[in-house]
Each structure stands twice: as structure tokens, then as C-alpha cells.
Design a protein around this motif. Structure first.
Motif, PDB file in Angstrom:
ATOM      1  N   GLY A   1      -4.541  -0.522  -8.047  1.00 10.83           N
ATOM      2  CA  GLY A   1      -3.746   0.198  -7.063  1.00 10.83           C
ATOM      3  C   GLY A   1      -3.438  -0.528  -5.773  1.00 10.83           C
ATOM      4  N   SER A   2      -3.604  -1.844  -5.739  1.00  5.21           N
ATOM      5  CA  SER A   2      -3.451  -2.572  -4.474  1.00  5.21           C
ATOM      6  C   SER A   2      -2.032  -2.550  -3.919  1.00  5.21           C
ATOM      7  CB  SER A   2      -3.927  -4.015  -4.612  1.00  5.21           C
ATOM      8  OG  SER A   2      -3.092  -4.736  -5.498  1.00  5.21           O
ATOM      9  N   GLU A   3      -1.039  -2.577  -4.774  1.00  4.62           N
ATOM     10  CA  GLU A   3       0.335  -2.620  -4.261  1.00  4.62           C
ATOM     11  C   GLU A   3       0.699  -1.319  -3.537  1.00  4.62           C
ATOM     12  OE1 GLU A   3       4.834  -3.902  -5.539  1.00  4.62           O
ATOM     13  OE2 GLU A   3       3.248  -3.973  -7.040  1.00  4.62           O
ATOM     14  N   LYS A   4       0.355  -0.191  -4.134  1.00  3.54           N
ATOM     15  CA  LYS A   4       0.616   1.101  -3.502  1.00  3.54           C
ATOM     16  C   LYS A   4      -0.142   1.222  -2.177  1.00  3.54           C
ATOM     17  CE  LYS A   4       0.466   6.050  -4.464  1.00  3.54           C
ATOM     18  NZ  LYS A   4       0.132   7.078  -5.448  1.00  3.54           N
ATOM     19  N   LEU A   5      -1.384   0.770  -2.157  1.00  9.14           N
ATOM     20  CA  LEU A   5      -2.182   0.839  -0.933  1.00  9.14           C
ATOM     21  C   LEU A   5      -1.700  -0.163   0.115  1.00  9.14           C
ATOM     22  CD1 LEU A   5      -5.648   1.476  -2.570  1.00  9.14           C
ATOM     23  CD2 LEU A   5      -4.397   3.058  -1.077  1.00  9.14           C
ATOM     24  N   ARG A   6      -1.210  -1.320  -0.306  1.00  9.00           N
ATOM     25  CA  ARG A   6      -0.622  -2.273   0.647  1.00  9.00           C
ATOM     26  C   ARG A   6       0.617  -1.666   1.282  1.00  9.00           C
ATOM     27  NH1 ARG A   6       3.743  -5.332   2.052  1.00  9.00           N
ATOM     28  NH2 ARG A   6       4.692  -4.115   0.424  1.00  9.00           N
TER      29      ARG A   6
ATOM     30  N   LYS B   1       1.149  -1.011   5.281  1.00 13.88           N
ATOM     31  CA  LYS B   1       2.300  -1.511   6.029  1.00 13.88           C
ATOM     32  C   LYS B   1       2.986  -0.365   6.775  1.00 13.88           C
ATOM     33  CE  LYS B   1       6.293  -4.484   5.348  1.00 13.88           C
ATOM     34  NZ  LYS B   1       5.897  -5.679   6.041  1.00 13.88           N
ATOM     35  N   ALA B   2       3.216   0.749   6.084  1.00 16.46           N
ATOM     36  CA  ALA B   2       3.862   1.907   6.716  1.00 16.46           C
ATOM     37  C   ALA B   2       2.988   2.488   7.824  1.00 16.46           C
ATOM     38  CB  ALA B   2       4.170   2.969   5.660  1.00 16.46           C
ATOM     39  N   ARG B   3       1.695   2.557   7.579  1.00 17.93           N
ATOM     40  CA  ARG B   3       0.763   3.125   8.568  1.00 17.93           C
ATOM     41  C   ARG B   3       0.687   2.239   9.818  1.00 17.93           C
ATOM     42  NH1 ARG B   3      -0.584   6.973  11.200  1.00 17.93           N
ATOM     43  NH2 ARG B   3      -2.773   7.363  11.599  1.00 17.93           N
TER      44      ARG B   3
END
Length: 123
Positions: free
Chosen positions: A32-37, A41-43
């Protein structure tokens, strides 16, 4: 001659490496690293950390068996992360306050994931 001024106060590299299914070491992307990255970025943008903080994808950081993994420079501190809550804690404690999220830190000689780092399943 002294070093130039830093371009970013914090530069975060998140492993988004994807190995074939069943690979012995696993891969950060499969965890799940891409979704969490993307969330990180958004956060960071929501928190007004740009332009002094940069969140990037990275190819393999060679710690996928402990991952998902990320490293923050200039300090060179490594973390694992499994949830948006982990990302929020890393941004607040490390990036904003300059502290460390000890339960998520990856040590240089570490070969097994820390059980306490897996308190929340991947998003």
C-alpha cells in the motif's frame, strides 16, 4: 567552501517498488505504499509544508521486507508506515516538530519488522 543552503527542509522518499507477487522480500507497493505516499503528499500540502518539504516516490530502497519504507533527509531517518495515522504522526512529530516516531523507526541493522509498527493494517 561551505555547503549550499538546503533546497528542502525535509525531503521524504517513499518506496513504491513493486516486485512480482510471491517475491521472497515482498515489496512496498504491494503493502500500500503508493496510496499512502499520495496521502502524505496531499496532507503535506494541506498543512502548508510546501514548498520547503518535498514528498517523492522512490524506486527500491532495499528495505521492502520491513516496509512500506520511507527515508527523510537531511537527517537520514528511516520509517515504516502502515496507515494514514502513521503518516500523520510522521509529518507532525518528525517533519513539523523535529522529533522522532520511535515505534515506526527502522534501524540500520534491523532485519525483522517491529511488531508495534503494525498496529494498523494498510489502507
Amino acid at each position: 567552501m561551505s555547503d549550499p543552503e538546503l533546497v528542502y527542509s525535509s525531503h521524504v522518499f517513499c518506496c513504491t517498488n513493486l516486485r512480482p507477487e510471491g517475491a521472497k522480500r515482498g515489496s512496498c507497493a504491494a503493502k500500500g505504499s503508493e496510496k499512502l505516499r499520495n496521502y502524505m503528499k496531499a496532507r503535506a500540502k494541506e498543512l502548508g509544508l510546501e514548498p520547503k518539504v518535498r514528498i517523492n516516490s522512490a524506486g527500491c530502497l532495499e528495505r521492502c521486507e520491513l516496509g512500506p519504507a520511507l527515508v527523510i533527509y537531511p537527517e537520514g531517518v528511516w520509517y515504516t508506515f502502515a496507515s494514514q495515522e502513521d503518516i500523520d504522526e510522521i509529518l507532525q512529530t518528525h517533519v513539523i516538530e523535529g522529533g522522532r516516531v520511535e515505534r515506526l523507526m527502522l534501524m540500520p541493522d534491523q532485519t525483522e519488522p517491529r511488531p508495534e509498527a503494525r498496529s494498523v493494517a494498510p489502507a
